[in-house]
Motif scaffolding. Structure first.
Motif, PDB file in Angstrom:
ATOM      1  N   PHE A 177       0.808  -1.211   0.000  1.00 40.46           N
ATOM      2  CA  PHE A 177       0.000   0.000   0.000  1.00 40.46           C
ATOM      3  C   PHE A 177       0.852   1.276   0.000  1.00 40.46           C
ATOM      4  O   PHE A 177       0.499   2.234  -0.692  1.00 40.46           O
ATOM      5  N   PRO A 178       1.964   1.346   0.763  1.00 39.92           N
ATOM      6  CA  PRO A 178       2.825   2.528   0.637  1.00 39.92           C
ATOM      7  C   PRO A 178       3.319   2.742  -0.797  1.00 39.92           C
ATOM      8  O   PRO A 178       3.452   3.886  -1.244  1.00 39.92           O
ATOM      9  N   ALA A 179       3.571   1.660  -1.517  1.00 41.05           N
ATOM     10  CA  ALA A 179       4.048   1.786  -2.898  1.00 41.05           C
ATOM     11  C   ALA A 179       2.951   2.226  -3.852  1.00 41.05           C
ATOM     12  O   ALA A 179       3.230   2.801  -4.908  1.00 41.05           O
ATOM     13  N   LEU A 180       1.692   1.980  -3.484  1.00 39.27           N
ATOM     14  CA  LEU A 180       0.574   2.277  -4.390  1.00 39.27           C
ATOM     15  C   LEU A 180      -0.075   3.636  -4.116  1.00 39.27           C
ATOM     16  O   LEU A 180      -1.078   3.976  -4.746  1.00 39.27           O
ATOM     17  N   GLY A 181       0.487   4.412  -3.173  1.00 36.10           N
ATOM     18  CA  GLY A 181       0.007   5.777  -2.979  1.00 36.10           C
ATOM     19  C   GLY A 181      -0.912   5.998  -1.802  1.00 36.10           C
ATOM     20  O   GLY A 181      -1.689   6.959  -1.775  1.00 36.10           O
ATOM     21  N   ILE A 182      -0.824   5.155  -0.769  1.00 39.20           N
ATOM     22  CA  ILE A 182      -1.725   5.317   0.374  1.00 39.20           C
ATOM     23  C   ILE A 182      -1.453   6.613   1.139  1.00 39.20           C
ATOM     24  O   ILE A 182      -2.378   7.234   1.675  1.00 39.20           O
ATOM     25  N   PHE A 183      -0.182   7.055   1.165  1.00 37.82           N
ATOM     26  CA  PHE A 183       0.129   8.265   1.927  1.00 37.82           C
ATOM     27  C   PHE A 183      -0.474   9.502   1.269  1.00 37.82           C
ATOM     28  O   PHE A 183      -0.984  10.389   1.955  1.00 37.82           O
ATOM     29  N   ASN A 184      -0.435   9.586  -0.071  1.00 37.47           N
ATOM     30  CA  ASN A 184      -1.091  10.697  -0.763  1.00 37.47           C
ATOM     31  C   ASN A 184      -2.581  10.714  -0.474  1.00 37.47           C
ATOM     32  O   ASN A 184      -3.183  11.760  -0.241  1.00 37.47           O
TER      33      ASN A 184
END
Length: 639
Positions: A77-84
């Motif tokens: 999930f961090p790689a797929l843009g969860i933080f944005n």
């Protein structure tokens, strides 16, 4: 990825799995069998989620929250843009109040900030991605209190994780001054805020529903809500202190933290305690400050802080070694030594025979001795306080002169045995006097026995000190009783494990009104009673010890100070909920404590570690809570 799919499916209501008509549904996307399509679908969901207004978003975020807590190191999930996505959702909640108050959107900022904190607590790589995704500005908005204390708790947690890494610290430090001030304010006031805005509200209908839901997950009644609010308030305080630690350990903002004497005094009362057992809380920050010259200078000027460190150094609290460390730092610094030695020496002298504590190096007593006698011969005439001069003189005699004499004599086994017999005879005289009610004469006899008792083995001297402590107790001399009981506990193996001395010191601290120190000794005493039981029978906890615990648990209630402020205010507009439920809450705390001690019956270190355990008590509430607990296995740090 498959494990994540399984995890999410467990959070999907059965009637939603096959009948969902939303083509962008997160749960349907996670059921996609093709891994490439699934990744693309999740990435698309993270991009579209902040732009849509869908009632299912709360359910999706709840699933993401659960995944982030249970699998915080998974990179998907961090790689797929969860933080944005999480950053945008927080910003939307802060800036669009109409949207925030619509449907169940009020839950979204909390879950979003929690997800950020969970994914950044272990991996610096994730923390860097979070910073690049712009999570800090929206987290700062939550920290400023734009929504409520519940969101402040998860925001300060996430910012603390980001500040703990060297590679992301500079990004956090852009807001350094404001962040430090906010963290100090939160640490000092959060207990009052939580009490006034939640715990003290008697009518459950007048509490914010989403706060109640987040605290209890819809399980349990008013008492359980209050218990969880107490837990979260302590965590909010401890995470605020953790954020301050991140700056202090880099010697940043020390003037801002140290210049307020009131805040330094507040730190002494910030106690992780029984709710947040794994946090050193206020004393942890004080210890970090003692590493720096600026910190030592300001702490040495605060008499109340020094006294609290001294009391901590002679307690059986898990953080005893931190109190000792702080005092040693201050004594070794020439600029602060003579500001604190007249207070510290009267306490540290009782610890000069301490061997070790937890993972601290052995011969801790030797380090204390060296610090006390650093320039003894050059400065023995400098002290105006005769008690200090006598204490240092006694330390010199015990640790230097007596050793020399015993080494020169090289006593034979016959001589040692002769002295032991003499000590035994004097001790019998002391016991006889004690039972005749001649307490002062008995104490003098124990002093005589200590004067001739060989340094080794230590067990005999431990008993003599402990018995003399009992005499001082009966003579209503709590300071002398604490001193002798502490010396006995230093000689016990492991340290702080001699049950009689623990109970005697607990009573002495109670006489002086030092509830925390008395409580910790009483807990250790009961731990010792449990360990000493060798039969398979049910352990009986002494009534007098249980009564002492009940007394101090009430005195040390984390909201005690906040409640006192409200009750003493001229206009009391807050509805007091504690009074109506007082007996239930007290009973809950008492059984929490007893359960903790029962679980610690095999403890061999001699130092108690109080763990968090919620023990439901009655009827349907008990069954519901047990079901809820079985569904969750949450790491303490993630909360």
């Amino acid at each position: 990825m498959d494990s994540l799919t399984t995890k999410v499916e467990k959070n999907i209501p059965t009637n939603n799995k096959r009948t969902c008509a939303n083509p962008c549904c997160f749960f349907c996307t996670m059921e996609e069998p093709n891994s490439s399509l699934r990744r693309a679908g999740v990435a698309s969901f993270f991009k579209e989620m902040p732009l849509q207004d869908d009632q299912q978003h709360v359910l999706a975020l709840s699933g993401l929250w659960n995944i982030a807590m249970t699998q915080p190191d998974d990179p998907l999930f961090p790689a797929l843009g969860i933080f944005n996505c999480m950053s945008s959702l927080i910003s939307k909640g802060v800036n669009n109040r109409d949207w925030l108050l619509r449907d169940q959107n009020i839950y979204i900022p909390y879950y979003a900030a929690h997800v950020i904190g969970s994914y950044t607590m272990n991996k610096v790589e994730f923390a860097e991605k979070a910073v690049k995704s712009g999570v800090i500005p929206p987290l700062m908005e939550l920290l400023r209190g734009k929504i409520s204390w519940v969101e402040q708790r998860v925001a300060v947690r996430a910012l603390g994780h980001l500040a703990s890494y060297d590679r992301t610290f500079d990004a956090v430090a852009v807001y350094e001054e404001e962040m430090v001030k906010l963290a100090m304010q939160l640490a000092s006031t959060c207990l009052d805020i939580v009490y006034v805005n939640f715990v003290a509200v008697k009518d459950r209908k007048k509490r914010l529903k989403y706060h109640s839901d987040l605290l209890t997950r819809g399980v349990g009644g008013l008492e359980f809500e209050n218990q969880k609010a107490e837990e979260w308030a302590c965590q909010l305080q401890c995470w605020s202190l953790y954020l301050l630690n991140c700056f202090a350990c880099k010697e940043r903002s020390l003037d801002l933290i140290c210049n307020k004497q009131e805040f330094l005094m507040d730190l002494c009362n910030m106690w992780g305690g029984l709710v947040n057992h794994n946090s050193p809380a206020g004393v942890g920050l004080i210890r970090i400050l003692c590493y720096s010259e600026t910190g030592r200078k300001n702490i040495a000027e605060c008499k109340q802080v020094i006294e609290n460190l001294c009391n901590l150094s002679r307690s059986s609290d898990d953080w005893q070694y931190m109190g000792i460390d702080c005092l040693l730092f201050l004594l070794k610094d020439p600029d602060t030594r003579y500001k604190v030695i007249e207070t510290a020496a009267l306490f540290l002298i009782d610890l000069v025979e301490l061997n070790s504590l937890l993972d601290r190096p052995k011969n801790l007593g030797e380090a204390i001795t060296r610090a006390l006698l650093l320039d003894y011969k050059l400065t023995e005439q400098k002290f105006k306080n005769r008690k200090v001069h006598k204490a240092l003189e006694e330390t010199w005699e015990l640790k230097v002169e007596r050793r020399k004499r015993e080494k020169m004599m090289m006593m034979s086994e016959e001589k040692v045995e002769e002295m032991r017999v003499l000590v035994g005879l004097i001790k019998q005289e002391a016991k006889h006097l004690f039972w005749l009610g001649e307490i002062e004469e008995a104490a003098m006899k124990y002093t005589e026995a200590l004067g001739v008792c060989p340094s080794r083995p230590k067990n005999e001297r431990m008993v003599l000190y402990s018995n003399r402590a009992q005499c001082h107790l009966l003579l209503r001399e709590p300071d002398a009783a604490i001193s002798d009981a502490t010396r006995a506990l230093c000689l016990s193996n492991p340290p702080n494990s001699h049950c009689k001395s623990l109970w005697r010191r607990s009573q002495a601290y109670d006489m002086k009104g030092l509830a925390r120190e008395s409580l910790m000794d009483c807990i250790m005493f009961i731990n010792g009673c449990i360990r000493s039981e060798t039969t398979g029978k049910r352990v009986k906890i002494p009534y007098y010890a249980a009564r002492m615990i009940s007394k101090h648990m009430n005195a040390l209630w984390v909201f005690g100070s906040a409640r006192s402020k409200i009750l003493s205010s001229p206009v009391n507009n807050v509805q007091e909920s504690y009074g109506e439920n007082k007996s239930g809450i007290e009973e809950q705390r008492y059984y929490d404590m007893i359960r903790t001690m029962m679980e610690k019956k095999n403890l061999i270190s001699g130092l108690s570690t109080i763990i968090e355990e919620n023990v439901p008590l009655k009827g349907e509430s008990r069954r519901e809570l047990e079901k809820a607990r079985r569904k969750k296995a949450v790491v303490a740090r993630s909360m």
